[in-house]
Write an enzyme that holds these catalytic residues in place. Sequence first.
Site, short mmCIF file in Angstrom:
data_model
loop_
_atom_site.label_atom_id
_atom_site.label_comp_id
_atom_site.label_asym_id
_atom_site.label_seq_id
_atom_site.Cartn_x
_atom_site.Cartn_y
_atom_site.Cartn_z
N TYR A 40 1.03 -1.18 0.17
CA TYR A 40 0.16 -0.07 0.09
C TYR A 40 0.77 1.11 0.01
O TYR A 40 0.45 2.30 0.01
CB TYR A 40 -0.90 -0.10 1.18
CG TYR A 40 -1.90 -1.14 1.10
CD1 TYR A 40 -2.93 -1.25 0.51
CD2 TYR A 40 -1.64 -2.11 2.05
CE1 TYR A 40 -3.81 -2.36 0.30
CE2 TYR A 40 -2.53 -3.13 2.13
CZ TYR A 40 -3.63 -3.51 1.14
OH TYR A 40 -4.56 -4.26 1.03
N HIS B 207 -8.74 1.19 -5.69
CA HIS B 207 -8.06 0.45 -4.85
C HIS B 207 -6.60 0.75 -5.25
O HIS B 207 -6.25 1.11 -6.12
CB HIS B 207 -8.26 -1.07 -5.30
CG HIS B 207 -9.69 -1.62 -5.11
ND1 HIS B 207 -9.95 -1.79 -3.78
CD2 HIS B 207 -10.92 -1.74 -5.86
CE1 HIS B 207 -11.39 -2.34 -3.89
NE2 HIS B 207 -11.83 -2.17 -5.19
#
Length: 151
Positions: free
Chosen positions: A25, A102
């Site tokens: 991430y 996302h």
Amino acid sequence: MTERRLLLVNGPNLNLLGTREPDVYGTSTLADVVRIATDAAASRGFELRAVQSNHEGVLLDAIHDARADCSGIVINPGGLTHTSVVLRDALAGVDLPVAEVHISNVYERESFRHHSYVADVAAVHVIGEGVAGYSTAVRKLIDVIAGVAEG
């Protein structure tokens, strides 16, 4: 009524951005994400209201409330993407255009992440662009809104 406001929804565990699996991430925080999305919206004359929760009902309430003063929803449902029919139904029920975003490329990850309950109700999909994808999602959603308003 077309308000020049977007709702930004971030689901469970996204409050851990910056420290959670940085190899997946990155190191940007949730505050960075909100700033990126807010700046993108402002550049097109829109405001942005942001909500993050680890509780599905809080997210559902925010989505329902968006009917009153928002013209679209940008959402990263986190793990609820792959599990929550009720989140999908809330998005469909408010009849606002949706952008699904996302940070990682979910299609290059575990197989259970390949299915999105949100996908069929989203007009915009931004997958795997990192946190910069929030800016892309905001811009593309505003384009959809402008097209709906002009069409």
